[in-house]
Write a protein that holds these residues in place. Structure first.
Motif, PDB file in Angstrom:
ATOM      1  N   GLY A 122       0.896  -1.260  -0.086  1.00 25.35           N
ATOM      2  CA  GLY A 122       0.106  -0.109  -0.172  1.00 25.35           C
ATOM      3  C   GLY A 122       0.768   1.292  -0.023  1.00 25.35           C
ATOM      4  N   ASP A 123       0.655   2.000   0.987  1.00 23.62           N
ATOM      5  CA  ASP A 123       1.313   3.397   0.995  1.00 23.62           C
ATOM      6  C   ASP A 123       2.600   3.257   2.012  1.00 23.62           C
ATOM      7  OD1 ASP A 123      -0.172   3.463   3.413  1.00 23.62           O
ATOM      8  OD2 ASP A 123      -0.635   5.496   3.325  1.00 23.62           O
ATOM      9  N   GLN A 124       3.043   2.054   2.297  1.00 23.31           N
ATOM     10  CA  GLN A 124       4.141   1.975   3.313  1.00 23.31           C
ATOM     11  C   GLN A 124       5.478   2.361   2.586  1.00 23.31           C
ATOM     12  OE1 GLN A 124       3.621  -2.041   4.833  1.00 23.31           O
ATOM     13  NE2 GLN A 124       3.130  -1.462   6.697  1.00 23.31           N
ATOM     14  N   ALA A 141       9.253   0.914  -1.475  1.00 22.34           N
ATOM     15  CA  ALA A 141       7.895   1.612  -1.286  1.00 22.34           C
ATOM     16  C   ALA A 141       6.742   0.703  -1.730  1.00 22.34           C
ATOM     17  CB  ALA A 141       8.284   3.082  -1.813  1.00 22.34           C
ATOM     18  N   GLY A 142       5.601   0.961  -1.018  1.00 19.59           N
ATOM     19  CA  GLY A 142       4.497   0.025  -1.502  1.00 19.59           C
ATOM     20  C   GLY A 142       4.252   0.744  -2.890  1.00 19.59           C
ATOM     21  N   PRO A 143       2.950   0.067  -3.673  1.00 17.04           N
ATOM     22  CA  PRO A 143       2.698   0.704  -4.773  1.00 17.04           C
ATOM     23  C   PRO A 143       2.083   2.022  -4.703  1.00 17.04           C
ATOM     24  CG  PRO A 143       1.579  -1.246  -4.296  1.00 17.04           C
ATOM     25  CD  PRO A 143       2.694  -1.193  -3.027  1.00 17.04           C
ATOM     26  N   ASP A 144       1.556   2.398  -3.696  1.00 16.54           N
ATOM     27  CA  ASP A 144       0.992   3.671  -3.553  1.00 16.54           C
ATOM     28  C   ASP A 144       2.019   4.767  -2.894  1.00 16.54           C
ATOM     29  OD1 ASP A 144      -1.288   2.389  -4.316  1.00 16.54           O
ATOM     30  OD2 ASP A 144      -1.978   2.010  -2.307  1.00 16.54           O
ATOM     31  N   ALA A 145       3.218   4.391  -2.772  1.00 17.91           N
ATOM     32  CA  ALA A 145       4.072   5.328  -2.225  1.00 17.91           C
ATOM     33  C   ALA A 145       5.543   5.324  -2.867  1.00 17.91           C
ATOM     34  CB  ALA A 145       4.362   4.775  -0.924  1.00 17.91           C
ATOM     35  N   GLN A 146       5.376   5.020  -4.248  1.00 16.49           N
ATOM     36  CA  GLN A 146       6.437   5.005  -5.035  1.00 16.49           C
ATOM     37  C   GLN A 146       7.203   6.283  -5.290  1.00 16.49           C
ATOM     38  OE1 GLN A 146       8.500   2.604  -6.546  1.00 16.49           O
ATOM     39  NE2 GLN A 146       7.109   1.160  -5.357  1.00 16.49           N
ATOM     40  N   HIS A 147       6.278   7.565  -5.465  1.00 14.08           N
ATOM     41  CA  HIS A 147       6.698   8.892  -5.497  1.00 14.08           C
ATOM     42  C   HIS A 147       7.920   9.165  -4.433  1.00 14.08           C
ATOM     43  CE1 HIS A 147       3.470   9.166  -2.838  1.00 14.08           C
ATOM     44  NE2 HIS A 147       4.082  10.102  -2.345  1.00 14.08           N
ATOM     45  N   ALA A 160       3.228   6.834   4.074  1.00 11.80           N
ATOM     46  CA  ALA A 160       3.630   7.794   3.283  1.00 11.80           C
ATOM     47  C   ALA A 160       3.042   9.097   3.824  1.00 11.80           C
ATOM     48  CB  ALA A 160       3.100   7.687   1.889  1.00 11.80           C
ATOM     49  N   LYS A 161       2.003   9.099   4.278  1.00 10.77           N
ATOM     50  CA  LYS A 161       1.226  10.548   4.795  1.00 10.77           C
ATOM     51  C   LYS A 161       1.977  10.881   6.291  1.00 10.77           C
ATOM     52  CE  LYS A 161      -2.525   8.770   7.715  1.00 10.77           C
ATOM     53  NZ  LYS A 161      -1.746   8.671   8.911  1.00 10.77           N
ATOM     54  N   ASP A 162       2.760  10.080   6.733  1.00  8.61           N
ATOM     55  CA  ASP A 162       3.355  10.299   7.978  1.00  8.61           C
ATOM     56  C   ASP A 162       4.945  10.889   7.889  1.00  8.61           C
ATOM     57  OD1 ASP A 162       0.983   9.852   9.400  1.00  8.61           O
ATOM     58  OD2 ASP A 162       1.707   7.638   9.779  1.00  8.61           O
ATOM     59  N   VAL A 163       5.324  11.036   6.718  1.00  3.35           N
ATOM     60  CA  VAL A 163       6.733  11.309   6.566  1.00  3.35           C
ATOM     61  C   VAL A 163       6.861  12.901   5.751  1.00  3.35           C
ATOM     62  CG1 VAL A 163       7.530   8.912   6.450  1.00  3.35           C
ATOM     63  CG2 VAL A 163       7.047  10.248   4.259  1.00  3.35           C
ATOM     64  N   LEU A 164       7.920  13.522   6.116  1.00  7.93           N
ATOM     65  CA  LEU A 164       8.194  14.695   5.588  1.00  7.93           C
ATOM     66  C   LEU A 164       9.235  14.774   4.595  1.00  7.93           C
ATOM     67  CD1 LEU A 164       7.201  17.935   5.786  1.00  7.93           C
ATOM     68  CD2 LEU A 164       9.224  17.857   7.752  1.00  7.93           C
TER      69      LEU A 164
END
Ligand SMILES: NC(=O)c1ccc[n+]([C@@H]2O[C@H](COP(=O)([O-])OP(=O)(O)OC[C@H]3O[C@@H](n4cnc5c(N)ncnc54)[C@H](OP(=O)(O)O)[C@@H]3O)[C@@H](O)[C@H]2O)c1
Length: 372
Positions: free
Chosen positions: A33-35, A106-112, A134-138
Motif C-alpha cells: 500500500g502506502d508503506q 516503497a509500496g505501490p501507493d508510495a512509489q513517489h 507515506a502520509k506520516d513522513v515529511l
C-alpha cells in the motif's frame, strides 16, 4: 537498495527493578500500500527520548555486558520509583521520537517517495530501519540532508505551537524557561522574526549570552539575587500572562507570582488578586520535584501540563499543515539544530556516551547515526 532480512532496534525494557537497554533484531517485509521502509540515518537524543530510554533508572548503577556489536546496559530502578513504571513492566519498548533517513523500499501507493530523504515522527527511530506510512513522513527539500531533518518535528513544532497557543488564547507575550535549550533557541528566532515579545528565563551567564545573540530583549537569570524583580519588571513591560515552563518544581510558581506582581502594580487593590488570568503550561520535567505555587498569587491562575500531540489534535489540519510547511521552508535557519556528537547505535550503548547525553546540558545535543 535491497531490504535487509533483519533490522536492529534499540529497546528499553523494565523487568522487576532492572532496566535493560539492548539492540534487538526486527524482521522487515516488502512494504505494501502506502508503506515505505526508511533506512534511518540520523535521530536526535532529546530529553523526552531519555524519559522512555532511561525512565527513573539510577544511571550511577549502570553495568555493561553483551558483545561489541550487541552491547547491553543494565540499571537499577529505585524502589520508590517502581509504581511510576508499573504499566511498562516486561514490555520491550522501541525508543526514539523522531529522525530522518532515505526511503529504500516503497509500496505501490508510495512509489513517489522512493529514494527521497524524509523526516518522520512517532517512535522507533533509534533503529537501522523504520516502516512508516507515506502520509506520516515529511520529504525534505532538495539539498537538505538527513542530519538537517533529523529534528524536524518535536522541537520545531512545539516552539511554533507556543506562539500559536499565545495567539489562540489571546495573550500578548511569552515567558519561556530553560530558554537557551535547543527548543528555546528556535522559539527565540520565531519570536524575533514574528515580533512576539519574549522573556527568556535561564540559569547562567552563558545561557543569557546565547539569548542576547538571538536578540532576546528580556532575560531573567534564576541564579541571580534580583531574579524575581527582573522577571516581574519584564512581565510588566510586555504585559505577560502566559508562560511555557520546561522545568517545573518551584519555578512554575515563580512564573505565576511574577505575572501577578506585575499585574497588581497598576490595578486597584483586590483581596482576590488580579482578575486577569495567568497561565503556566508545564511542558517539560527538567526538575522532577513537585510543582509548587505560592498562595500569594490571587485566584486567577492555572498551571497545567502541555504536550505537542495534544496541541496538534486541537489545532486542526490547517494549522498543522501551515506549521509543517514553515518547518520545511526554514529547516536550516529558524529550526536548525546543532549537534555536538554523533554516535552509532552500538556507541549509544557505550557507558561514557550514555553518561554524557543523559546530562541534557545546554548545547550538548547527541545525534544517533544508525547506519554509522
Ligand atoms: N511537552 C512537549 O510536547 C515537549 C516537546 C518538545 C520538547 N519538550 C521539552 O522541552 C525541553 C527542552 O528540550 P530540548 O531538546 O530543547 O533540550 P536541550 O537542548 O537538551 O536542553 C536542555 C536545557 O535544559 C536545561 N536544564 C536542565 N535541567 C534543568 C533544571 N533543573 N533547571 C533549569 N534548566 C535545566 C539545560 O541547561 P544546563 O546546561 O544549565 O543544564 C539545557 O539548557 C525538555 O524539557 C523537553 O522535554 C516538551
Amino acid at each position: 537498495m535491497t531490504i535487509p532480512a533483519n533490522a536492529l532496534e534499540l529497546r528499553s525494557k523494565i523487568a522487576d527493578s532492572t532496566l535493560t537497554l539492548s539492540l534487538e533484531p526486527v524482521s522487515l517485509e516488502e512494504p505494501g500500500g502506502d508503506q515505505v521502509i526508511v533506512a534511518m540515518e540520523a535521530a536526535p537524543i532529546n530529553p523526552s527520548d531519555l524519559g522512555l530510554l532511561l525512565g527513573p533508572a539510577d544511571v550511577s548503577t549502570m553495568k555493561s555486558s553483551g558483545s561489541a556489536d550487541r552491547p547491553v546496559l543494565t540499571f537499577a530502578i529505585p524502589e520508590q520509583a517502581l509504581p511510576t513504571v508499573a504499566a511498562r513492566q516486561g514490555e520491550s519498548m522501541p525508543v526514539g521520537n523522531e529522525g530522518a533517513g532515505k526511503v529504500i523500499a516503497a509500496g505501490p501507493d508510495a512509489q513517489h517517495l522512493m529514494g527521497r530523504t524524509v523526516a518522520l515522527f512517532g517512535g522507533s527511530t533509534y533503529a537501522t530501519h523504520r516502516v512508516a506510512r507515506a502520509k506520516d513522513v515529511l520529504p525534505l527539500p532538495e539539498g537538505a540532508s538527513a542530519r538537517d531533518g533529523a529534528a524536524a518535528f518535536v522541537n520545531p513544532l512545539t516552539a511554533l505551537s507556543m506562539v500559536e497557543t499565545m495567539r489562540m488564547e489571546g495573550h500578548k507575550a511569552l515567558i519561556h524557561t530553560a530558554a537557551a535549550s535547543n527548543l528555546g533557541q528556535m522559539l527565540a528566532r520565531i519570536c524575533r522574526d514574528d515580533n512576539v515579545p519574549l522573556i527568556g528565563v535561564v540559569r547562567s551567564d552563558e545561557q543569557a549570552a546565547i539569548l542576547r545573540d538571538l536578540d532576546v530583549k528580556y532575560i531573567a537569570d534564576s541564579s541571580k539575587d534580583d531574579f524575581r524583580k527582573t522577571l516581574a519588571d519584564a512581565c510588566a513591560l510586555v504585559d505577560a500572562t502566559l508562560a511555557f515552563d520546561a522545568v517545573g518544581g518551584s519555578l512554575s510558581g515563580e512564573l505565576v507570582a511574577a505575572m501577578e506582581t506585575a499585574l497588581t502594580r497598576d490595578e486597584p487593590y483586590n483581596r482576590y488578586g488580579s482578575p486577569r488570568h495567568k497561565q503556566v503550561y508545564v511542558y517539560g520535567m527538567l526538575d522532577r520535584s513537585p510543582v509548587q505555587v505560592p498562595r500569594s498569587v490571587g485566584m486567577s491562575w492555572s498551571v497545567s501540563g502541555y504536550l505537542l500531540p495534544h496541541f496538534l489534535a486541537k489545532a486542526g489540519p490547517e494549522v498543522n499543515k501551515a506549521m509543517r510547511e514553515r518547518v520545511a521552508a526554514e529547516l536550516t535557519t529558524t529550526f536548525a539544530s546543532h549537534f555536538t556528537s554523533e554516535v552509532s547505535l552500538t556507541e549509544a550503548l557505550d557507558p561514557d556516551n550514555l553518561r554524557a547525553y543523559a546530562k541534557m546540558a545546554t548545547g550538548e545535543k547527541y545525534l544517533i547515526v544508525p547506519q554509522g
